[in-house]
Design a protein around this motif. Structure first.
Motif, mmCIF file in Angstrom:
data_model
loop_
_atom_site.group_PDB
_atom_site.id
_atom_site.type_symbol
_atom_site.label_atom_id
_atom_site.label_comp_id
_atom_site.label_asym_id
_atom_site.label_seq_id
_atom_site.Cartn_x
_atom_site.Cartn_y
_atom_site.Cartn_z
ATOM 1 N N VAL A 32 0.854 -1.139 0.107
ATOM 2 C CA VAL A 32 0.184 -0.118 0.087
ATOM 3 C C VAL A 32 0.968 1.048 -0.124
ATOM 4 C CG1 VAL A 32 -1.692 1.397 1.344
ATOM 5 C CG2 VAL A 32 -1.837 -1.205 1.154
ATOM 6 N N LEU A 33 0.634 2.104 -0.916
ATOM 7 C CA LEU A 33 1.605 3.405 -1.149
ATOM 8 C C LEU A 33 0.605 4.300 -0.662
ATOM 9 C CD1 LEU A 33 3.888 4.976 -1.966
ATOM 10 C CD2 LEU A 33 2.992 4.969 -4.287
ATOM 11 N N THR A 34 1.079 5.046 0.518
ATOM 12 C CA THR A 34 0.160 6.260 0.808
ATOM 13 C C THR A 34 0.882 7.465 1.159
ATOM 14 O OG1 THR A 34 -1.666 6.826 2.619
ATOM 15 C CG2 THR A 34 0.243 5.277 3.171
ATOM 16 N N ARG A 35 0.373 8.507 1.795
ATOM 17 C CA ARG A 35 0.995 9.751 1.966
ATOM 18 C C ARG A 35 0.399 10.513 3.036
ATOM 19 N NH1 ARG A 35 -0.928 14.373 -2.293
ATOM 20 N NH2 ARG A 35 -3.124 14.438 -1.807
ATOM 21 N N GLU A 36 1.092 11.333 3.831
ATOM 22 C CA GLU A 36 0.595 12.356 4.883
ATOM 23 C C GLU A 36 0.918 13.663 4.450
ATOM 24 O OE1 GLU A 36 1.263 11.434 8.933
ATOM 25 O OE2 GLU A 36 0.020 9.650 8.802
ATOM 26 N N PRO A 37 0.090 14.497 5.145
ATOM 27 C CA PRO A 37 -1.093 14.491 5.503
ATOM 28 C C PRO A 37 -1.992 13.807 4.290
ATOM 29 C CG PRO A 37 -0.812 16.761 5.343
ATOM 30 C CD PRO A 37 0.499 16.063 4.979
ATOM 31 N N GLY A 38 -2.807 13.057 4.590
ATOM 32 C CA GLY A 38 -3.654 12.525 3.706
ATOM 33 C C GLY A 38 -3.580 11.012 3.913
ATOM 34 N N GLY A 39 -3.815 10.195 2.814
ATOM 35 C CA GLY A 39 -3.978 8.678 2.920
ATOM 36 C C GLY A 39 -5.242 8.025 3.247
ATOM 37 N N SER A 40 -6.320 8.928 3.701
ATOM 38 C CA SER A 40 -7.792 8.400 3.662
ATOM 39 C C SER A 40 -8.689 9.415 3.416
ATOM 40 C CB SER A 40 -7.830 7.885 5.257
ATOM 41 O OG SER A 40 -7.562 9.236 6.041
ATOM 42 N N PRO A 41 -9.812 9.456 3.186
ATOM 43 C CA PRO A 41 -10.776 10.532 2.799
ATOM 44 C C PRO A 41 -10.809 11.497 3.642
ATOM 45 C CG PRO A 41 -11.679 8.553 2.188
ATOM 46 C CD PRO A 41 -10.619 8.026 3.015
ATOM 47 N N GLY A 42 -10.872 11.369 5.170
ATOM 48 C CA GLY A 42 -10.984 12.509 5.963
ATOM 49 C C GLY A 42 -9.494 12.940 6.244
ATOM 50 N N ALA A 43 -8.653 12.589 6.195
ATOM 51 C CA ALA A 43 -7.117 12.833 6.220
ATOM 52 C C ALA A 43 -6.907 13.924 4.969
ATOM 53 C CB ALA A 43 -5.897 11.853 6.599
ATOM 54 N N GLU A 44 -7.312 13.504 3.918
ATOM 55 C CA GLU A 44 -7.005 14.328 2.578
ATOM 56 C C GLU A 44 -7.847 15.559 2.747
ATOM 57 O OE1 GLU A 44 -5.210 14.081 -0.212
ATOM 58 O OE2 GLU A 44 -4.189 12.049 0.512
ATOM 59 N N GLU A 45 -8.887 15.567 3.325
ATOM 60 C CA GLU A 45 -9.646 16.875 3.611
ATOM 61 C C GLU A 45 -8.763 17.998 4.431
ATOM 62 O OE1 GLU A 45 -13.758 16.778 4.770
ATOM 63 O OE2 GLU A 45 -14.093 14.904 3.417
ATOM 64 N N ILE A 46 -8.418 17.360 5.522
ATOM 65 C CA ILE A 46 -7.428 18.001 6.409
ATOM 66 C C ILE A 46 -6.133 18.625 5.795
ATOM 67 C CG2 ILE A 46 -6.181 18.041 8.739
ATOM 68 C CD1 ILE A 46 -8.225 15.844 9.724
ATOM 69 N N ARG A 47 -5.779 17.854 4.799
ATOM 70 C CA ARG A 47 -4.373 18.023 4.184
ATOM 71 C C ARG A 47 -4.468 19.452 3.448
ATOM 72 N NH1 ARG A 47 -0.032 15.550 1.408
ATOM 73 N NH2 ARG A 47 0.652 16.686 -0.079
ATOM 74 N N ARG A 48 -5.784 19.674 2.764
ATOM 75 C CA ARG A 48 -5.856 20.934 2.217
ATOM 76 C C ARG A 48 -5.851 22.074 3.147
ATOM 77 N NH1 ARG A 48 -9.124 17.816 -0.671
ATOM 78 N NH2 ARG A 48 -11.013 18.138 0.376
ATOM 79 N N LEU A 49 -6.275 21.660 4.410
ATOM 80 C CA LEU A 49 -6.148 23.008 5.395
ATOM 81 C C LEU A 49 -4.669 23.271 5.758
ATOM 82 C CD1 LEU A 49 -8.934 22.000 7.888
ATOM 83 C CD2 LEU A 49 -8.989 23.816 6.101
ATOM 84 N N LEU A 50 -3.840 21.948 5.796
ATOM 85 C CA LEU A 50 -2.655 22.081 6.291
ATOM 86 C C LEU A 50 -1.658 22.770 5.004
ATOM 87 C CD1 LEU A 50 -2.631 18.979 8.448
ATOM 88 C CD2 LEU A 50 -1.874 21.273 9.134
ATOM 89 N N VAL A 51 -1.672 22.349 3.859
ATOM 90 C CA VAL A 51 -0.677 22.821 2.676
ATOM 91 C C VAL A 51 -0.871 23.929 1.962
ATOM 92 C CG1 VAL A 51 0.293 20.239 2.986
ATOM 93 C CG2 VAL A 51 -1.399 20.896 1.311
ATOM 94 N N GLU A 52 -1.975 24.346 2.100
ATOM 95 C CA GLU A 52 -2.431 25.346 1.113
ATOM 96 C C GLU A 52 -2.486 26.734 1.907
ATOM 97 O OE1 GLU A 52 -5.783 24.635 -1.297
ATOM 98 O OE2 GLU A 52 -4.922 22.459 -1.954
ATOM 99 N N GLY A 53 -2.444 27.827 1.554
ATOM 100 C CA GLY A 53 -2.651 29.248 2.071
ATOM 101 C C GLY A 53 -1.405 29.759 2.446
ATOM 102 N N ALA A 54 -1.612 30.695 3.436
ATOM 103 C CA ALA A 54 -0.287 31.591 4.082
ATOM 104 C C ALA A 54 0.492 30.737 4.838
ATOM 105 C CB ALA A 54 -0.723 32.936 4.541
ATOM 106 N N GLY A 55 1.702 31.035 4.899
ATOM 107 C CA GLY A 55 2.656 30.350 5.623
ATOM 108 C C GLY A 55 2.453 30.297 7.185
ATOM 109 N N GLU A 56 1.877 31.636 7.537
ATOM 110 C CA GLU A 56 1.532 31.712 8.999
ATOM 111 C C GLU A 56 -0.067 31.493 9.161
ATOM 112 O OE1 GLU A 56 3.711 31.941 11.241
ATOM 113 O OE2 GLU A 56 5.311 32.059 9.902
ATOM 114 N N ARG A 57 -0.564 30.890 8.383
ATOM 115 C CA ARG A 57 -2.246 30.554 8.431
ATOM 116 C C ARG A 57 -2.464 29.928 9.846
ATOM 117 N NH1 ARG A 57 -5.538 26.710 4.453
ATOM 118 N NH2 ARG A 57 -7.779 27.368 5.323
ATOM 119 N N TRP A 58 -1.708 29.018 10.271
ATOM 120 C CA TRP A 58 -2.059 28.375 11.451
ATOM 121 C C TRP A 58 -0.745 28.349 12.610
ATOM 122 C CZ3 TRP A 58 -6.810 26.980 11.181
ATOM 123 C CH2 TRP A 58 -7.340 26.510 10.188
#
Length: 198
Positions: A32-58
């Protein structure tokens, strides 16, 4: 086995994860080849919050919580079922990324990261390969790649240098599990070093 590939942005983890999975499949393994953040439907949704947007977003603390939530879903829905079925899991990033990105490079939060990991994840890879390249090289590769997933690259060279130090320190801290891999040369050169270390 659970095998993770780690390193700074632009080091070639995704390419090497794919090449390692291909090599293991050719050797007769069910992979099984997978990735983080992501690798499952819910985690892929969270991925977008983490890797997109301004550097100091969070803040670094919020990132820890988001990464841990994504990792928990990934563990429950992808990693654990695959391991229980006797499959090999190759993941492009796992908990060591959070230890280095949020625990060392974004803030001094290693104790928090480790406590969250023990509480919610409790799993370490059997083997981790850290692909080591000069930070300026990784940053240039990330810029050339383009795309919307550049939030961490946008934090600049100093951040990438802190990440590189953090990953080298991690390899020294866990010599039984973590292998530092020279990332120079062609993708096949690096893949051969990883296969030899495995």
């Amino acid at each position: 086995m659970l095998i993770s590939l780690e390193g700074i942005d632009g080091c070639g983890k995704s390419t090497q994860a794919r090449l390692l999975a291909q090599h293991l499949r050719e050797a007769g393994r069910d992979v099984v080849l997978t990735r983080e953040p992501g690798g499952s439907p819910g985690a892929e949704e969270i991925r977008r919050l983490l890797v997109e947007g301004a550097g100091e977003r969070w803040s670094a603390e919020t990132e820890c919580l988001l990464f841990t939530a994504a990792r928990r879903d990934h563990l429950e829905r992808t990693i654990r079922p695959a391991l229980q079925a006797g499959r090999v899991v190759v993941t492009d990033r796992f908990a060591d990324s959070t230890r280095v990105y949020q625990g060392a490079a974004r803030g001094e939060l290693r104790d928090l990261v480790d406590r969250l990991h023990a509480l919610m994840i409790g799993v370490e890879p059997d083997r981790t390969f850290v692909i080591d390249i000069p930070p300026a090289t990784g940053l240039a590769r990330g810029a050339a790649r383009g795309g919307a997933e550049d939030r961490f690259e946008s934090l600049g060279l100093g951040f990438q240098e802190r990440l590189a130090r953090g990953f080298r320190d991690l390899a020294a801290e866990h010599p039984g599990r973590v292998r530092l891999i020279d990332g120079s040369g062609t993708p096949e050169d690096v893949a051969a070093r990883i296969r030899a270390a495995l």
